[in-house]
Design a protein around this motif. Structure first.
Motif, PDB file in Angstrom:
ATOM      1  N   TRP A   9       2.159   8.305  -3.817  1.00  0.00           N
ATOM      2  CA  TRP A   9       3.151   8.120  -2.746  1.00  0.00           C
ATOM      3  C   TRP A   9       4.426   8.903  -3.052  1.00  0.00           C
ATOM      4  O   TRP A   9       5.013   9.546  -2.166  1.00  0.00           O
ATOM      5  CB  TRP A   9       3.482   6.640  -2.579  1.00  0.00           C
ATOM      6  CG  TRP A   9       2.503   5.856  -1.777  1.00  0.00           C
ATOM      7  CD1 TRP A   9       1.792   4.767  -2.178  1.00  0.00           C
ATOM      8  CD2 TRP A   9       2.126   6.071  -0.405  1.00  0.00           C
ATOM      9  NE1 TRP A   9       0.989   4.305  -1.154  1.00  0.00           N
ATOM     10  CE2 TRP A   9       1.182   5.076  -0.060  1.00  0.00           C
ATOM     11  CE3 TRP A   9       2.493   7.013   0.552  1.00  0.00           C
ATOM     12  CZ2 TRP A   9       0.605   5.007   1.212  1.00  0.00           C
ATOM     13  CZ3 TRP A   9       1.917   6.949   1.830  1.00  0.00           C
ATOM     14  CH2 TRP A   9       0.985   5.951   2.144  1.00  0.00           C
ATOM     15  N   GLU A  10       4.870   8.835  -4.296  1.00  0.00           N
ATOM     16  CA  GLU A  10       6.088   9.557  -4.675  1.00  0.00           C
ATOM     17  C   GLU A  10       5.897  11.065  -4.496  1.00  0.00           C
ATOM     18  O   GLU A  10       6.795  11.762  -3.997  1.00  0.00           O
ATOM     19  CB  GLU A  10       6.446   9.244  -6.131  1.00  0.00           C
ATOM     20  CG  GLU A  10       6.887   7.801  -6.356  1.00  0.00           C
ATOM     21  CD  GLU A  10       6.959   7.432  -7.836  1.00  0.00           C
ATOM     22  OE1 GLU A  10       6.666   8.317  -8.680  1.00  0.00           O
ATOM     23  OE2 GLU A  10       7.280   6.268  -8.138  1.00  0.00           O
ATOM     24  N   ALA A  35      -0.284   6.599   5.567  1.00  0.00           N
ATOM     25  CA  ALA A  35       0.787   5.676   5.944  1.00  0.00           C
ATOM     26  C   ALA A  35       0.297   4.650   6.958  1.00  0.00           C
ATOM     27  O   ALA A  35       0.678   3.470   6.914  1.00  0.00           O
ATOM     28  CB  ALA A  35       1.964   6.469   6.511  1.00  0.00           C
ATOM     29  N   ASP A  54      -1.814   2.086   5.195  1.00  0.00           N
ATOM     30  CA  ASP A  54      -0.973   1.242   4.348  1.00  0.00           C
ATOM     31  C   ASP A  54      -0.299   0.128   5.145  1.00  0.00           C
ATOM     32  O   ASP A  54      -0.134  -0.990   4.647  1.00  0.00           O
ATOM     33  CB  ASP A  54       0.077   2.114   3.660  1.00  0.00           C
ATOM     34  CG  ASP A  54       0.894   1.341   2.648  1.00  0.00           C
ATOM     35  OD1 ASP A  54       0.295   0.746   1.734  1.00  0.00           O
ATOM     36  OD2 ASP A  54       2.137   1.324   2.765  1.00  0.00           O
ATOM     37  N   VAL A  61      -1.616  12.626   5.483  1.00  0.00           N
ATOM     38  CA  VAL A  61      -0.464  11.817   5.081  1.00  0.00           C
ATOM     39  C   VAL A  61      -0.146  10.770   6.140  1.00  0.00           C
ATOM     40  O   VAL A  61       0.157   9.603   5.823  1.00  0.00           O
ATOM     41  CB  VAL A  61       0.749  12.729   4.812  1.00  0.00           C
ATOM     42  CG1 VAL A  61       2.021  11.906   4.640  1.00  0.00           C
ATOM     43  CG2 VAL A  61       0.500  13.574   3.566  1.00  0.00           C
ATOM     44  N   LEU A  73      -5.692   8.751  -1.933  1.00  0.00           N
ATOM     45  CA  LEU A  73      -4.833   7.588  -1.671  1.00  0.00           C
ATOM     46  C   LEU A  73      -5.398   6.777  -0.506  1.00  0.00           C
ATOM     47  O   LEU A  73      -5.454   5.537  -0.568  1.00  0.00           O
ATOM     48  CB  LEU A  73      -3.415   8.067  -1.367  1.00  0.00           C
ATOM     49  CG  LEU A  73      -2.371   6.992  -1.056  1.00  0.00           C
ATOM     50  CD1 LEU A  73      -2.259   5.981  -2.189  1.00  0.00           C
ATOM     51  CD2 LEU A  73      -1.014   7.652  -0.787  1.00  0.00           C
ATOM     52  N   ARG A 128       0.912   4.738  -6.763  1.00  0.00           N
ATOM     53  CA  ARG A 128       2.377   4.820  -6.669  1.00  0.00           C
ATOM     54  C   ARG A 128       2.856   6.239  -6.961  1.00  0.00           C
ATOM     55  O   ARG A 128       3.762   6.749  -6.292  1.00  0.00           O
ATOM     56  CB  ARG A 128       3.020   3.819  -7.635  1.00  0.00           C
ATOM     57  CG  ARG A 128       2.882   2.364  -7.181  1.00  0.00           C
ATOM     58  CD  ARG A 128       3.733   1.436  -8.018  1.00  0.00           C
ATOM     59  NE  ARG A 128       3.205   1.267  -9.366  1.00  0.00           N
ATOM     60  CZ  ARG A 128       2.273   0.380  -9.686  1.00  0.00           C
ATOM     61  NH1 ARG A 128       1.739  -0.404  -8.750  1.00  0.00           N
ATOM     62  NH2 ARG A 128       1.862   0.257 -10.931  1.00  0.00           N
ATOM     63  N   ALA A 139       5.776  11.881  -0.692  1.00  0.00           N
ATOM     64  CA  ALA A 139       7.107  11.760  -0.085  1.00  0.00           C
ATOM     65  C   ALA A 139       7.967  12.973  -0.420  1.00  0.00           C
ATOM     66  O   ALA A 139       8.706  13.490   0.430  1.00  0.00           O
ATOM     67  CB  ALA A 139       7.785  10.480  -0.565  1.00  0.00           C
TER      68      ALA A 139
END
Length: 548
Positions: free
Chosen positions: A238-239, A286, A289, A282, A220, A235, A242
């Motif tokens: 990310w899901e 973020a 992003d 992670v 990612l 996407r 999370a």
């Protein structure tokens, strides 16, 4: 996600101190120190706002450790570990806490004729060049542009052959080449950025199926470093991340990330050691992003695959037909069905005619259990082949007549039998309306088809299960995914197993009979798959394409 991850790391910052680590954990602590320091340094580069308390606490910890002679003077004593110390210094420098003495130690090591010049694999060489750049330490090494052509990323890797170690090599190459999304890389001539994005997304499919949060996070990050934001796989990533992040901010790493002996029964240490790296990844994703400095780029066009399997398919059909005639037709019926199906797909039905004639004559008086033992998919394909050539087989006709009569007496058929009933319709043995009634009546109950994950494909390739690989590729082509990167690379894996005679597979044994039996099995599986791909691609060529 970033705030919670960094808070969890800051609360356990004492564990990155080599001086406080048990003897067997010192090297692990040094590794954790440099990775934590690098996250802090990237935070300073990617976000112009002041640090919050958690980032400040981590930076203070890194600075305190790096100030000790017992840490920094190891640079001169352990030159092969230069990167461990250079990364720590780079983070301090990026955060405005430069240390001239620390820099001098690094400069001396870099000029010493060993620390920077001993043999490294390409992505590790990029790591060195990138870190020295951030340190501002001079060197006479080749430029990054000269190293990139030798990396795995820039040499069109096959995704189904890549190990976790290979995927890390790919992700880190992108990190260093793009300077974590802060510069446009100078890719080698012939490098296709669209193919690189396709590769990353294919690897995301595989690592998501494996539940490997560490690699999912790194992949990612790579898409973000390349400026790609409009990605369905991103996407999904990310899901997944999370959902994987625990309430306190930790994200668990993959199995095997820490040797069981390292924790030595210390559950608190094990909890940190197995999660700190993935938690850093992670947090970095973020950070990338949200960073206003990371370059945004238009998504590069996807490559246009050109799948052509006609030639290898024809060679395999010829070998399978010739070889099958030397064997008992009762046992080789799947091979004959595969030949009939593939010859029809190629538009060369005459390739199958000699074999079909031979088998129909030798099976004219066969018992019903010969046909029953192979199932409707094989027997039905064989029957279609016979009919296409106007060939009859009395025992097969009797079998189908009795089978159709038995089906007519049923009230319904289960969903998994619908395909077989449609076969009977195609052979003119059951009326379409009656078949529809039977299928509809059996569709009320719960039913789920078995699913094969992308991770199963990797295991099949690793263990050389060609029949399983062929089945996965065939199902993917039937589902409309013949041109997906994973399917294409699995297909390339299969095609590379074709012998000069046309058969598929390398049995790695010396007994001639065993070799031929094994190659018969593999080849009939691959032939069916190639015929499916050939048909799918031929159909796709006449219809509008949607990007997978």
């Amino acid at each position: 996600m970033e705030t919670r991850a960094v808070a969890w790391l800051a609360a356990r910052r004492g564990l990155i101190d080599p001086a406080e680590a048990a003897t067997g954990r010192v090297l692990f602590a040094r590794k954790a120190l440099i990775e934590t320091a690098f996250l802090v340094g990237l935070r300073a580069r990617l976000d112009p706002e002041p640090f919050d308390g958690h980032y400040t606490a981590l930076l203070d910890q890194v600075e305190e450790i790096a100030a000790r002679p017992s840490y920094r003077e190891l640079i001169a004593r352990d030159e092969t570990a230069l990167l461990l110390y250079a990364g720590t210094y780079a983070a301090l420098r990026l955060c405005g806490r430069d240390d001239p003495e620390f820099r001098q130690l690094l400069t001396q090591a870099a000029a010493g004729g060993y620390a920077t010049v001993f043999e490294r694999i390409p992505y590790r060489q990029l790591d060195l060049l990138h870190t020295l750049e951030l340190c501002g330490v001079p060197h006479s090494l080749p430029a990054m542009d000269e190293v990139l052509p030798f990396t795995l990323l820039c040499n069109k890797p096959n995704v189904v052959k890549l190990s976790d170690r290979d995927i890390y090599a790919i992700t880190h190459t992108i990190f260093y080449a793009t300077d974590f999304g802060l510069r446009e890389p100078h890719w080698p001539s012939g490098f296709d950025p669209g193919a690189a994005v396709e590769l990353l997304e294919a690897l995301l499919v595989l690592t998501l199926d494996q539940g490997n949060a560490d690699l999912v996070g790194e992949l990612l990050c790579c898409l973000l470093c390349l400026g790609v934001r409009d990605s369905a796989e991103a996407r999904r990533a990310w899901e997944f991340l999370a959902a994987a992040q625990e309430a306190e901010g930790r994200v668990n790493g993959p199995p095997g990330v820490v040797h069981p002996g390292l924790a030595d029964g210390d559950e608190a240490y094990q909890h940190w050691a197995t999660g700190y790296h993935t938690t850093i990844v992670v947090a970095l994703a973020a950070l990338l992003d949200r960073s206003p400095k990371v370059l945004r780029r238009q998504r590069p066009p996807a490559p246009t695959p050109r799948l052509s399997v006609a030639q290898p398919l024809r060679r395999a059909v010829v070998w399978l037909a010739d070889t099958g005639r030397r064997h008992d037709p009762a046992g080789c019926l799947p091979a004959a069905a595969a030949v009939a199906h593939a010859a029809e797909a190629l538009g060369e039905p005459e390739l199958a005619r000699p074999l079909l004639l031979d088998f129909s004559e030798r099976l004219a008086d066969a018992e019903a259990d010969v046909w029953q033992g192979h199932g409707m998919e094989v027997v039905g394909e064989f029957a279609f082949g016979l009919r296409a050539h106007g060939i009859t087989c009395p025992s097969l006709d009797r079998f189908f007549t009795s089978t159709a009569a038995a089906v007519e007496l049923l009230d319904k058929v289960p969903p998994q039998a619908a395909y077989n009933v449609q076969r009977l319709v195609g052979l003119g043995l059951i009326a379409p309306q009656r078949a529809a009634e039977l299928i509809d009546a059996g569709a009320d109950g719960p039913h789920s088809l078995p699913e094969t994950s992308a991770a199963d494909l990797l295991d099949a390739c690793k263990n050389y299960h060609l029949g399983h690989i062929a089945g996965i590729v065939r199902d993917s082509a039937r589902a409309g995914r013949a041109e997906h990167r994973i399917t294409r690379d699995a297909l390339a894996f299969l095609l590379a197993q074709q012998n000069s005679c046309g058969a598929f597979g390398r049995p790695a044994c010396d007994d001639p009979a065993m070799r031929e039996r094994t190659m018969l099995s593999w080849t009939q599986s691959v032939v069916t798959t190639l015929a499916t791909v050939h048909t799918a691609c031929g159909t796709a060529a006449t219809a509008p394409q949607s990007r997978t």
